[in-house]
Design an enzyme around this catalytic site. Structure first.
Site, PDB file in Angstrom:
ATOM      1  N   SER A 145       0.859  -1.179   0.000  1.00 40.10           N
ATOM      2  CA  SER A 145       0.000   0.000   0.000  1.00 40.10           C
ATOM      3  C   SER A 145       0.894   1.227   0.000  1.00 40.10           C
ATOM      4  O   SER A 145       2.084   1.148   0.326  1.00 40.10           O
ATOM      5  CB  SER A 145      -0.872  -0.008   1.270  1.00 40.10           C
ATOM      6  OG  SER A 145      -1.467   1.252   1.502  1.00 40.10           O
ATOM      7  N   TYR A 158      -2.290  -0.956  10.334  1.00 40.07           N
ATOM      8  CA  TYR A 158      -2.197  -1.080   8.880  1.00 40.07           C
ATOM      9  C   TYR A 158      -0.833  -0.598   8.382  1.00 40.07           C
ATOM     10  O   TYR A 158      -0.193  -1.255   7.552  1.00 40.07           O
ATOM     11  CB  TYR A 158      -3.319  -0.280   8.235  1.00 40.07           C
ATOM     12  CG  TYR A 158      -3.545  -0.584   6.772  1.00 40.07           C
ATOM     13  CD1 TYR A 158      -4.264  -1.710   6.384  1.00 40.07           C
ATOM     14  CD2 TYR A 158      -3.059   0.254   5.777  1.00 40.07           C
ATOM     15  CE1 TYR A 158      -4.487  -1.998   5.044  1.00 40.07           C
ATOM     16  CE2 TYR A 158      -3.276  -0.025   4.439  1.00 40.07           C
ATOM     17  CZ  TYR A 158      -3.981  -1.144   4.076  1.00 40.07           C
ATOM     18  OH  TYR A 158      -4.191  -1.428   2.741  1.00 40.07           O
TER      19      TYR A 158
END
Length: 263
Positions: A145, A158
């Protein structure tokens, strides 16, 4: 030299060259990026194994593309360890999100995210590498990401797991180099997935603004290209990494973020 401008545009359902005989394992394949990757690899001729804990959705996807469906919860790393054995291609995509300040972040959720998004990918790759090494070819693709390259507040777990998968991917690249195995990360910004669309709808209701305004003013505030990334764009890059001319493309992180990390 051929004139590529005369070639017809390819669609997501048209065959792409070259993965016949390759077995591709895709996690989190029931929707979003995982489903798009499964479709693209299947159209390229790969034998796709679609993994997800959402049984009905992953079985529907498998039926659509002619894949094998495996219903597995990657919160159980022992179950994940059984997946990688015969894979020529591994796409570690399964993930989850939780947003909260660090001092309020549930410890059990943090641990679960580590299991699903770091330990289970490690277990899958650990099982896959011996076969890849013996065959002299393998492709590990980790869906990281922009948060594997940049941090954001309230997303501590995350950001942590995506930074971790970046490090794991580079270690795989170094160890696999002598055996024809490459390992790379794809680092998208906000992708048009069910998870993101739910976030947009919730923010629109909360702030009483149109969803398009939420996308531009909140999600894409740091992104020069004011559009969500489409899952098919990520899938096309994953397919390219499995194709010809990529033997030296390893240990890299490919941003697909509309220029976010250029800032």
């Amino acid at each position: 030299m051929s004139d590529r401008s005369t070639e017809p545009d390819r669609t997501d359902t048209e065959p792409a060259p070259g993965l016949a005989g390759k077995r591709a394992l895709v996690t989190g394949a029931a929707s979003g990026i995982g489903a798009a990757v499964a479709r693209r690899l299947a159209t390229a001729g790969a034998e796709v194994v679609a993994v997800d804990r959402a049984a009905a959705k992953v079985e529907a996807l498998a039926a659509e593309v002619g894949a094998e469906a495996l219903v597995v919860d990657l919160d159980d790393p022992e179950a994940a360890a059984e997946l990688g054995g015969r894979a020529d291609i591994v796409v570690n995509n399964a993930g989850m999100q939780h947003v909260a300040p660090i001092h309020e972040f549930p410890a059990d959720v943090f641990s679960s995210m580590l299991r699903v998004m770091v330990e289970s990918p490690f277990r899958i790759v650990r099982a896959a590498l011996p076969g890849m090494y013996s065959r002299g070819w393998g492709r590990i693709i980790n869906i990281s990401s922009v948060h594997g390259l940049r941090a954001s507040p309230y997303k501590s777990a995350y950001v942590t797991v995506k930074h971790a998968i970046e490090g794991l991917s580079k270690s795989i690249a170094l160890e696999g180099a002598a055996y024809g195995v490459t390992s790379n990360c794809l680092c998208p910004g906000f992708v048009r997935t069910p998870l993101v669309e739910r976030q947009v709808a919730e923010q629109a209701r909360l702030h009483r603004v149109p969803e398009a305004q939420v996308v531009e003013d909140v999600l894409l505030s740091r992104t020069p290209v004011k559009r969500l990334v489409e899952p098919a764009e990520v899938a096309d890059l994953a397919l390219w990494l499995c194709g010809p001319g990529t033997a030296s493309v390893s240990g890299a992180s490919f941003s697909i973020d509309g220029g976010w990390t250029a800032n």
